[in-house]
Design a protein around this motif. Structure first.
Motif, short mmCIF file in Angstrom:
data_model
loop_
_atom_site.label_atom_id
_atom_site.label_comp_id
_atom_site.label_asym_id
_atom_site.label_seq_id
_atom_site.Cartn_x
_atom_site.Cartn_y
_atom_site.Cartn_z
N LYS A 21 0.80 -1.16 -0.08
CA LYS A 21 -0.04 0.16 -0.05
C LYS A 21 0.97 1.39 -0.21
O LYS A 21 1.75 1.44 0.70
N TRP A 30 -7.01 3.95 -7.59
CA TRP A 30 -6.91 2.55 -7.46
C TRP A 30 -5.44 1.92 -6.66
O TRP A 30 -5.64 0.96 -6.01
N LYS A 33 -6.33 2.49 -2.95
CA LYS A 33 -7.39 1.69 -2.50
C LYS A 33 -7.11 0.21 -2.56
O LYS A 33 -7.17 -0.42 -1.45
N GLU A 34 -6.58 -0.40 -3.86
CA GLU A 34 -6.27 -1.59 -4.05
C GLU A 34 -5.07 -2.11 -3.46
O GLU A 34 -4.82 -3.26 -3.22
N TYR A 37 -0.08 -5.49 -5.95
CA TYR A 37 0.21 -7.13 -5.24
C TYR A 37 1.07 -7.93 -5.90
O TYR A 37 1.22 -7.53 -7.18
N ASN A 195 -0.44 -6.86 -10.41
CA ASN A 195 -0.79 -5.59 -11.15
C ASN A 195 0.16 -4.34 -11.37
O ASN A 195 -0.28 -3.14 -11.26
#
Length: 376
Positions: A21, A30, A33-34, A37, A195
């Motif tokens: 994060k 994005w 928030k996401e 990974y 990602n």
């Protein structure tokens, strides 16, 4: 402004997810928030990393471009911090208007002696199926470099780099395509899904080596060395590029050493080794512009250039391409970068050194002249 990195590890189905994060004003929604990974596919009993060296390098250039300090909420090895300083110096010299050195603040510095008991001497290599990766696999799996070979017994394929993260079918087919070679060489396949390239948070051409190194660092609990196949040879080095022999070794920490492998050979010389291996000359995959990301379109710039590599070593129509070579396709090469020009020059040099002449050589020289006018 501070770029702050927080890390967590969790199980996700049959995979282990390592999640970063990032916190920095102006980040895309994005990312905040996401998170970003790196999923270790098919592995659920993975110990948490002793250090976050890989993530330091993955986002260091982003910090240099956007922040004044890079704050990592976790442990980093002493060697990684030393290397990060030199790595920053290199990129600041290459692109001073874009990359500025930043202070790195970590939660804990882990000394070198903490890793002495983990030495195993084993190596894992980044593997895309391309010429550089295939050459590295052939050299070290068969110990062709003799006593200087690494103890390579595994490769790492990353879903989300060359093959887009949303293209599950294409990645599965690439795995199937390259499986016969890995089986023959006795190399274990490891897969990471990430990602990290989504949204092009960073310039890929300037950071792909750091991203690949980060993926390799996820296996520091099993391996001592992570091999990155070289691009340009020592004789034609290009700086300010994501992977070079002058900076790749700096992506190492005390828990994993990154090795830039193969820069003593031009791409054509690498293809000469591949051409002599029946399985490799069938499985090698170089294309990134074609519609099908698991195969070679045979028509894009990189496909045409690779075909010239094969022809230069006497292999006009290798089975990795589905159609026959047409000499007039050279005219369609778009020399849009110094890298492409350099690769064409090394082909011409290979031909000249061996006194080889062919119907397409004049077309090649014309294309090189065109490139030199653009990149003197």
């Amino acid at each position: 402004m501070d770029l702050v990195l927080n890390f967590e590890q969790r199980r996700r189905g049959n995979d282990t997810r390592r999640l970063v994060k990032l916190s920095l004003p102006g980040l895309p929604d994005w990312v905040a928030k996401e998170g970003i990974y790196f999923d270790i596919v098919g592995a659920v009993r993975v110990p948490e990393p002793l250090v976050l060296d890989g993530f330091l390098f993955c986002f260091l250039q982003f910090a240099m471009e956007r922040a004044k300090r890079f704050v990592i909420k976790g442990p980093v090895s002493a060697r990684a911090l030393r290397n990060a300083r030199i790595y920053q110096e290199a990129w600041h010299k290459w692109l001073p208007e874009k990359y500025r050195p930043v202070d790195i603040v970590v939660e804990k510095i882990v000394p070198e002696w903490r890793f002495a008991f983990r030495r195993r001497g084993r190596a894992i290599s980044a593997f895309s199926g391309g010429v550089d990766a295939t050459f590295t696999a052939l050299r070290h799996a068969h110990r062709a470099t003799g006593s200087g070979a690494h103890n390579l017994d595994a490769v790492l394929m990353v879903h989300g780099f060359d093959v887009l993260i949303e293209n599950d079918d294409g990645f599965d087919k690439l795995v199937q395509r390259t499986a016969p070679l890995l089986s023959e060489l006795g190399l274990e396949l490891n897969i990471i899904r990430t990602n990290a390239r989504v949204g092009y948070l960073q310039n890929w051409e300037e950071t792909f080596g750091a991203h690949a190194a980060c993926a390799l660092h996820q296996f520091s609990h099993r391996y001592d060395y992570g091999l990155l196949g070289s691009s340009e040879p020592y004789s034609h080095m290009v700086n300010a590029r994501g992977s070079t022999p002058s900076t790749d070794y700096l992506l190492s920490g005390d828990d994993l050493e990154i090795v830039h492998e193969g820069a003593g050979f031009s791409r054509t010389e690498k293809v000469a080794l591949i051409s002599g291996h029946p399985v490799a000359r069938k499985t090698v995959k170089v294309c990134w512009e074609g519609k099908e990301q698991h195969t070679n379109c045979g028509e894009c710039e990189k496909c045409i250039r690779t075909r010239l590599n094969f022809i230069a070593v006497g292999d006009r129509n290798p089975p990795c391409f589905d159609n026959n070579f047409q000499s007039d396709s050279i005219k369609g090469i778009n020399v849009r970068s110094k890298i492409i020009l350099t690769e064409l020059e090394t082909i011409a040099e290979y031909m000249a050194a061996r006194g080889i002449n062919a119907d397409w050589v004049s077309e090649l020289h014309a294309k090189i002249a065109e490139g030199r006018s653009l990149f003197p």
